[in-house]
Design an enzyme around this catalytic site. Structure first.
Site, PDB file in Angstrom:
ATOM      1  N   GLU A  49       0.863  -1.190   0.000  1.00  0.00           N
ATOM      2  CA  GLU A  49       0.000   0.000   0.000  1.00  0.00           C
ATOM      3  C   GLU A  49       0.891   1.229   0.000  1.00  0.00           C
ATOM      4  OE1 GLU A  49      -3.441  -1.916   2.929  1.00  0.00           O
ATOM      5  OE2 GLU A  49      -2.422  -0.071   3.480  1.00  0.00           O
ATOM      6  N   ASP A  60      -5.595   8.572  10.621  1.00  0.00           N
ATOM      7  CA  ASP A  60      -4.260   8.055  10.893  1.00  0.00           C
ATOM      8  C   ASP A  60      -3.753   8.453  12.269  1.00  0.00           C
ATOM      9  OD1 ASP A  60      -3.495   6.634   8.461  1.00  0.00           O
ATOM     10  OD2 ASP A  60      -3.782   8.570   7.497  1.00  0.00           O
ATOM     11  N   TYR A 172     -10.567  -4.676   4.053  1.00  0.00           N
ATOM     12  CA  TYR A 172      -9.609  -4.229   5.055  1.00  0.00           C
ATOM     13  C   TYR A 172     -10.337  -4.165   6.398  1.00  0.00           C
ATOM     14  CZ  TYR A 172      -5.623  -1.362   6.707  1.00  0.00           C
ATOM     15  OH  TYR A 172      -4.522  -0.873   7.354  1.00  0.00           O
TER      16      TYR A 172
END
Lengths: 263, 392
Positions: A49, A60, A172
């Site tokens: 990725e 994040d 994911y």
């Protein structure tokens, strides 16, 4: 069959799971990206990725956020990332990971075409939920890109249905209710989430967010089709890419992670 | 005119939810619980009782005779500066804290720019015995030291945010990250009418008391409606709460004033509706300041509360539909108005509200027109900065 689907089929045939590695484009310098990808593949990455730095990365944790900031401070742009990736040849599938606003700014069709032309196999748009994703899915499908969608332990069954109906390449699974960051324990709730996903889809399920050691990888791979390692690698690259034994050491440590994916 | 968001949380094209999947269930729960609470007579009664007895509502409309003489307009001011804690922010904080209590969430997080929303949130958390964590950019902590102290005094933990531009947008990013991690026991009180659905709608509803009161007070006092309503717009919560009741009154101009900073032409401003373009920031599709690649730009304003590159989705809708108009005033114009209103009316506005007042001198209105300005907060928090800039 897409390149990602072939990768998972080949892994299954060898009784292995996927080691998915995340690197932020532009951290270290963008010019290093081809060499970094080489090293990750040499260590045993099955998919890579590549993070597209965005100014406001709300999903994040501190490590990737700091890497993103360093990349932006170096003047990295979507255009320069796509150009650099377009110039490298990767033996494993590449997934572009980013946020929605740059996609929107380019335009869905133009962005999907540029991403596919650069040699990416799929995208993950972190802040694009299933119900807002369809325009982007159409554009990326038209350009041969897979779409990785996120599933969370907090997702309801109805939402997991929506995710599984749309995801291609892999799903994911976010391993804990939380943001990315190394140094946490690999959680138990992942088992339940993966089981719920597996009951709904044949698409492979990879687990990320908080996976940083061979032990984490082994635990994850007992239930899922692959493990995503992000923050650990971002930190390792920032600390040791330029060091003397940097590359060799990194390759060795990735090999340890890869070994943990073998059944 | 659309006044409620559709099923996907959109006002026309604007709004929606663009967040990590982890937060979607929490947003669903919040949407459903707010709908139930807002329709619940007991919840509304409790909210109204506390608004009256604790916040000090209704706030008056004050006729501004000397500003009227100076400008040749008929100027009145809605006095949100008289709310407990000094600004309209407490209307929203109170409503959301009641909602959090109803939802059984004992930990509250908030972001703050000028510190007014942080203070309001810390205040209601003290009132209800809830844990409170406030994220604030380090640059804003410096600009608004007194509010940092007030929050701490009220028992809140203030977390200085070092990331990005170190201002409001980065405080919002950090609060979102906290919420992603602690969504089980935590409610996030967003302080403005931005963010993912249901926030723009919920915050609008909780702030709509401003316009509902002002409209009926104005009618009672003058037997007519104003020709124009003016409010400052950062994220846009005071403006949307003020405008909402007037949206159906097509004869009333709705004028939002953004932070022009050093001037729109310099690029150093915080005026997405005036000079930005639509995109996705903080979970919502709305006007924002961005570069050619979709990176969100840094902003500049003397007013920490307006120093934000995005804006609430409903403002974007009101702009594109033509129902409201948006323009900007510069730091210098706002500071002039700050002093002007202090010396003409004995009212010291917050720097944010000074932007709305500065619009009275911009030639936007015809002589004699009735203009109602929302004074969203008082200027106590800005004394230190003002004393450095204005040499009196």
């Amino acid at each position: 069959m897409s390149r990602i689907a072939s990768t998972f089929a080949a892994l299954r045939a060898r009784n292995e799971r996927a080691l998915v590695l995340y690197v932020t484009a532009g951290d270290p310098e963008l010019a290093e990206l081809p060499a970094i990808v080489d090293a990750l593949v040499e260590g045993g990455a099955d998919l890579i990725e590549i993070g597209l730095p965005f100014s406001d990365p709300i999903a994040d944790g501190p490590t990737i956020q700091a890497g993103t900031q360093r990349a932006l401070d170096r003047g990295v742009t979507p255009t320069s990332v796509l150009r650099t990736v377009g110039s490298l040849r990767s033996a494993v599938p590449l997934v572009l990971m980013g946020y929605y606003n740059p996609v929107l700014r380019f335009g869905h069709d133009a962005f999907a075409k540029s991403v596919a032309d650069a040699g990416f196999d799929a995208t993950i748009v972190t802040d694009l939920t299933a119900e807002e994703a369809d325009d982007w899915l159409r554009a990326s499908r038209a350009n041969g890109l897979d779409n990785v969608l996120l599933a969370a332990p907090t997702s309801t069954d109805a939402r997991l249905d929506e995710v599984c109906r749309r995801a291609t390449g892999f799903v994911y699974a976010v391993s804990r209710t939380g943001v990315t960051g190394a140094g946490q324990e690999a959680p138990i709730e992942v088992q339940f989430l993966v089981r719920r996903l597996k009951a709904r889809t044949q698409t492979p399920v990879c687990v990320g967010f908080g996976v940083s050691t061979p032990e984490h990888v082994r635990m994850v791979c007992e239930v899922a089709d692959g493990a995503v390692v992000g923050s650990w690698l971002v930190r390792a690259l920032a600390e040791s890419w330029y060091g003397g034994a940097g590359r060799a050491d990194l390759v060795r440590r990735i090999r340890d992670l890869k070994d943990a994916t073998r059944g | 005119m659309v006044t409620s968001p559709d099923a996907r949380g959109r006002f026309g094209a604007f709004g929606g939810r663009y967040v990590p999947e982890t937060l979607v269930p929490a947003l669903d729960e919040l949407r459903d619980e707010f709908e139930r609470a807002w329709a619940d007579r007991d919840f509304r009664a409790e909210f109204e009782r506390l608004s009256r007895e604790y916040v000090g509502r209704p706030t008056p409309v004050t006729e501004a005779r000397r500003l009227s003489e100076d400008t040749g307009l008929h100027v009145s001011i809605k006095r949100e500066d008289l709310c407990h804690t000094g600004a309209h922010k407490i209307n929203n904080a109170l409503g959301q804290a009641l909602l959090a209590r109803r939802m059984g969430k004992r930990r509250i997080i908030a972001e703050t720019g000028a510190g007014q929303h942080g203070v309001a949130t810390a205040t209601v958390c003290a009132l209800f015995g809830l844990r409170c964590v406030v994220y604030m950019g380090v640059e804003d902590c410096e600009r608004q030291k007194i509010n940092v102290f007030r929050m701490k005094l009220l028992g809140a933990e203030v977390v200085p945010v070092e990331s990005g531009t170190k201002t409001l947008k980065d405080a919002l990013n950090e609060a979102m990250r906290d919420w992603v991690t602690n969504v089980g026991d935590t409610h996030y009180i967003i302080g403005t009418a931005a963010g993912p659905h249901p926030y723009p709608y919920m915050v609008r509803e909780l702030q709509s008391v401003i316009g509902i009161e002002a409209r009926s007070q104005y009618l009672e006092r003058y037997g007519r409606l104003p020709d124009a309503c003016v409010a400052c717009v950062g994220g846009g919560s005071n403006a949307i709460g003020f405008f909402h009741a007037f949206v159906p009154d097509s004869g009333v101009r709705l004028v939002g004033i953004e932070a022009g900073g050093d001037g729109i032409e310099t690029g150093r401003h915080a005026a997405p509706l005036t000079a930005g373009s639509p995109g996705v920031l903080h979970g919502s599709y709305s006007y924002l300041m961005q570069d050619e690649f979709g990176q969100v730009l840094g902003t500049h304003s003397v007013s920490a509360g307006l120093d934000y590159p995005g804006v609430g989705a409903e403002h974007s809708f009101l702009k594109d539909s033509g129902r409201a108009e948006y323009t900007s005033v510069t730091d210098a114009e706002a500071l002039d108005a700050f002093r002007w209103v202090a010396q003409c009316e004995g009212l010291i506005p917050a720097f944010e509200s000074a932007h709305a007042l500065a619009a009275l001198r911009k030639g936007l209105f015809e002589p004699g027109e009735h203009v109602l300005v929302n004074l969203s907060g008082r200027g106590d928090k800005d004394m230190e900065t003002a004393s450095r800039i204005l040499h009196l």
